[in-house]
Motif scaffolding. Structure first.
Motif, PDB file in Angstrom:
ATOM      1  N   ASP A 171       0.816  -1.222   0.000  1.00 39.22           N
ATOM      2  CA  ASP A 171       0.000   0.000   0.000  1.00 39.22           C
ATOM      3  C   ASP A 171       0.848   1.269   0.000  1.00 39.22           C
ATOM      4  OD1 ASP A 171      -2.239  -1.649   0.230  1.00 39.22           O
ATOM      5  OD2 ASP A 171      -2.120  -1.638   2.427  1.00 39.22           O
ATOM      6  N   LEU A 172       2.166   1.115   0.206  1.00 37.52           N
ATOM      7  CA  LEU A 172       3.025   2.276   0.446  1.00 37.52           C
ATOM      8  C   LEU A 172       3.724   2.723  -0.836  1.00 37.52           C
ATOM      9  CD1 LEU A 172       4.613   1.006   3.776  1.00 37.52           C
ATOM     10  CD2 LEU A 172       2.809   2.729   3.518  1.00 37.52           C
ATOM     11  N   PRO A 173       3.963   4.051  -0.959  1.00 30.89           N
ATOM     12  CA  PRO A 173       3.531   5.095  -0.028  1.00 30.89           C
ATOM     13  C   PRO A 173       2.161   5.687  -0.345  1.00 30.89           C
ATOM     14  CG  PRO A 173       5.007   6.051  -1.625  1.00 30.89           C
ATOM     15  CD  PRO A 173       4.870   4.595  -1.995  1.00 30.89           C
ATOM     16  N   ASP A 174       1.463   5.093  -1.329  1.00 37.52           N
ATOM     17  CA  ASP A 174       0.193   5.688  -1.773  1.00 37.52           C
ATOM     18  C   ASP A 174      -0.816   5.848  -0.640  1.00 37.52           C
ATOM     19  OD1 ASP A 174       1.474   5.481  -4.158  1.00 37.52           O
ATOM     20  OD2 ASP A 174       0.008   4.185  -5.140  1.00 37.52           O
ATOM     21  N   ALA A 175      -0.832   4.917   0.306  1.00 37.30           N
ATOM     22  CA  ALA A 175      -1.814   4.964   1.388  1.00 37.30           C
ATOM     23  C   ALA A 175      -1.628   6.170   2.299  1.00 37.30           C
ATOM     24  CB  ALA A 175      -1.733   3.676   2.221  1.00 37.30           C
ATOM     25  N   LEU A 176      -0.483   6.841   2.184  1.00 38.02           N
ATOM     26  CA  LEU A 176      -0.197   8.005   3.024  1.00 38.02           C
ATOM     27  C   LEU A 176      -0.610   9.316   2.367  1.00 38.02           C
ATOM     28  CD1 LEU A 176       3.426   6.982   4.110  1.00 38.02           C
ATOM     29  CD2 LEU A 176       1.298   6.531   5.351  1.00 38.02           C
ATOM     30  N   HIS A 177      -0.940   9.294   1.087  1.00 40.18           N
ATOM     31  CA  HIS A 177      -1.131  10.535   0.320  1.00 40.18           C
ATOM     32  C   HIS A 177      -2.295  11.390   0.817  1.00 40.18           C
ATOM     33  CE1 HIS A 177       1.189   8.877  -3.407  1.00 40.18           C
ATOM     34  NE2 HIS A 177       1.949   9.058  -2.358  1.00 40.18           N
ATOM     35  N   SER A 178      -3.282  10.793   1.460  1.00 42.01           N
ATOM     36  CA  SER A 178      -4.436  11.571   1.927  1.00 42.01           C
ATOM     37  C   SER A 178      -4.151  12.327   3.225  1.00 42.01           C
ATOM     38  CB  SER A 178      -5.640  10.650   2.133  1.00 42.01           C
ATOM     39  OG  SER A 178      -5.358   9.673   3.128  1.00 42.01           O
ATOM     40  N   LEU A 179      -3.007  12.081   3.826  1.00 40.79           N
ATOM     41  CA  LEU A 179      -2.659  12.735   5.092  1.00 40.79           C
ATOM     42  C   LEU A 179      -2.133  14.144   4.854  1.00 40.79           C
ATOM     43  CD1 LEU A 179      -0.791   9.750   6.809  1.00 40.79           C
ATOM     44  CD2 LEU A 179      -3.183  10.436   7.124  1.00 40.79           C
ATOM     45  N   LYS A 180      -1.997  14.890   5.958  1.00 44.76           N
ATOM     46  CA  LYS A 180      -1.373  16.214   5.910  1.00 44.76           C
ATOM     47  C   LYS A 180       0.063  16.089   6.400  1.00 44.76           C
ATOM     48  CE  LYS A 180      -4.312  18.027   8.614  1.00 44.76           C
ATOM     49  NZ  LYS A 180      -5.614  17.936   9.182  1.00 44.76           N
ATOM     50  N   LEU A 181       0.915  17.000   5.998  1.00 46.78           N
ATOM     51  CA  LEU A 181       2.318  16.932   6.395  1.00 46.78           C
ATOM     52  C   LEU A 181       2.490  16.906   7.908  1.00 46.78           C
ATOM     53  CD1 LEU A 181       3.897  19.414   3.818  1.00 46.78           C
ATOM     54  CD2 LEU A 181       4.182  16.922   3.875  1.00 46.78           C
ATOM     55  N   ASN A 182       1.669  17.718   8.612  1.00 42.74           N
ATOM     56  CA  ASN A 182       1.838  17.755  10.072  1.00 42.74           C
ATOM     57  C   ASN A 182       1.197  16.569  10.780  1.00 42.74           C
ATOM     58  OD1 ASN A 182      -0.888  18.404   9.951  1.00 42.74           O
ATOM     59  ND2 ASN A 182      -0.567  20.581  10.425  1.00 42.74           N
ATOM     60  N   ASP A 183       0.678  15.600  10.030  1.00 44.15           N
ATOM     61  CA  ASP A 183       0.236  14.356  10.643  1.00 44.15           C
ATOM     62  C   ASP A 183       1.418  13.455  10.985  1.00 44.15           C
ATOM     63  OD1 ASP A 183      -2.503  14.882  10.547  1.00 44.15           O
ATOM     64  OD2 ASP A 183      -2.725  14.072   8.524  1.00 44.15           O
TER      65      ASP A 183
END
Length: 416
Positions: A171-183
């Protein structure tokens, strides 16, 4: 690549403990506070309160405006630690606990067949049931499962409350794309600004950045390579860290918001900090104290106005309480006149490992260190603050420990 870590994150832990213990609070907005005073801030909020915008750090007066009917509960530090240990036992009954990250977070390592997705999910479900059984049915947790510790923690944050999220290698790194940088842990406003200067505004851009660019952001080629690997599921081992500071701060209850009251609490904090420093094996070379002052009454629109004062001094590296107390007393004399003290704090820094420190050549200074260590042994054996220096007479309850976040104290050792 196999799943390696399972991260447990309790949801609104302090507020949930209060709702577990006090059924009449369930389903109602609750904020945990250090003291009952409008001049303090919320240290935790239930999900019902969060729906109104109340969160950690929200001033009490603002929380009242945002959420009419909110219930304020004074934090019960000892109760939260008791529940913490129950939860650790519950998790440990399903999977060994690798690391305690904070009072409401813990990390487990998956091995062998546990790394298969179906089995990891089943373990996560068993952990939730064990927590309900041992700590209470109102205690909820979110669980993250991933190839490394960073991603497991972030997975636990993705679905709250009561979620269970897997970040698989595929799933990586696509699964992280919906997050914000400060997450991401470690990326606050200052770091985000540095990323923006290099053209990184989204997590997708962050994940696509080469190690060289990430190295420019963190100012280190090694850190750049580390982050590049972490985002792709690499299990990068953490290097041992050196402790830089030991300190305590305390929001003053209304009856101690005087010069004498503030100093009494500061003395108490100095006793606590030096005892804790000796316990973890360090000597200090710098003492710092600080006071937050506020107006005597709130302003109708903006609330209280405040200003802070801080001062520091160097001293020969030491571990004994009397030397630190003398430094605190000298710094206190330099405080500005006027103002209502609202919060006091003190920090010991320029720490040096006790193993690499040379005892003083002067008998008087050696005896002070010996006396301090002897007091630690007595207090460990018979209870906190059984013996203490005369300057703390009458102050045993002046600054009780309010909330444990990353520190989980032993109550027979901790100076309360």
């Amino acid at each position: 690549m196999a799943l390696r870590y399972l991260f447990v994150d309790m949801n609104s832990f302090f507020a949930s403990v209060e709702q577990q213990d006090k059924p009449w609070l369930r389903g109602r907005p609750v904020a945990v506070v250090p003291v009952y005073a409008d001049t303090t801030s919320c240290i935790a909020a239930s999900y019902e309160a969060k729906a109104f915008g109340v969160k950690t750090g929200t001033p009490v007066w603002e929380a009242r405006q945002r959420c009419p009917g909110i219930q304020f509960i004074e934090g019960n530090h000892k109760r939260y630690v008791t529940m913490h240990h129950r939860i650790v036992d519950a998790v440990g009954s399903c999977l060994p606990v690798e690391k305690i990250k904070s009072v409401d977070e813990m990390l487990c390592k998956l091995i062998g067949g546990e790394r298969k997705q179906e089995q990891a999910v089943e373990i996560g479900r068993r952990i939730k049931q064990a927590i309900y059984a041992r700590a209470g049915d109102y205690l909820r947790c979110s669980i993250g499962i991933a190839p490394n510790e960073l991603l497991a923690k972030m997975a636990a944050d993705m679905k709250k409350p009561n979620g269970l999220t897997i970040l698989d290698q595929t799933d990586l790194p696509d699964a992280l794309h919906s997050l914000k940088l400060n997450d991401f842990p470690g990326i606050a406003k200052r770091m985000e600004r540095r990323m923006n200067l290099l053209g990184i505004f989204t997590v997708k851009q962050f994940c696509a950045a080469p190690p060289q660019t990430l190295g420019e952001i963190w100012g280190s080629r090694m850190l750049g390579e580390k982050w590049y690997g972490l985002l792709r599921g690499d299990d990068v081992p953490e290097k041992p860290t050196h402790r830089h500071t030991v300190g305590h701060s305390h929001v003053l209850p209304p009856e101690l918001r005087t010069s004498a009251g503030a100093y009494s609490v500061l003395v108490r904090l100095a006793h606590k900090a030096t005892a804790r420093m000796r316990k973890i094996g360090y000597w200090a070379g710098i003492v710092s104290v600080g006071v937050d002052f506020r107006d005597a009454a709130p302003r109708q629109i903006s609330g209280w106005t405040s200003y802070a004062w801080k001062a520091s001094c160097r001293m020969a590296h030491c571990e004994d309480t009397p030397t630190v107390l003398r430094a605190v007393g000298a710094l206190w004399e330099k405080r500005p006149p006027g103002g209502v003290p609202y919060k006091v704090g003190m920090v010991l820094s320029d720490l040096r490992s006790a193993r690499n420190s040379t005892p003083s050549l002067f008998p008087e200074e050696r005896s002070q260190a010996d006396l301090s260590r002897a007091m630690d042994k007595v207090n460990h054996e018979f209870g906190a603050s059984v013996v203490y220096f005369g300057s703390m007479f009458g102050l045993r309850d002046a600054a009780p420990t309010r909330i444990a976040f990353t520190q989980i104290p032993d109550f027979d050792r901790e100076v309360n």
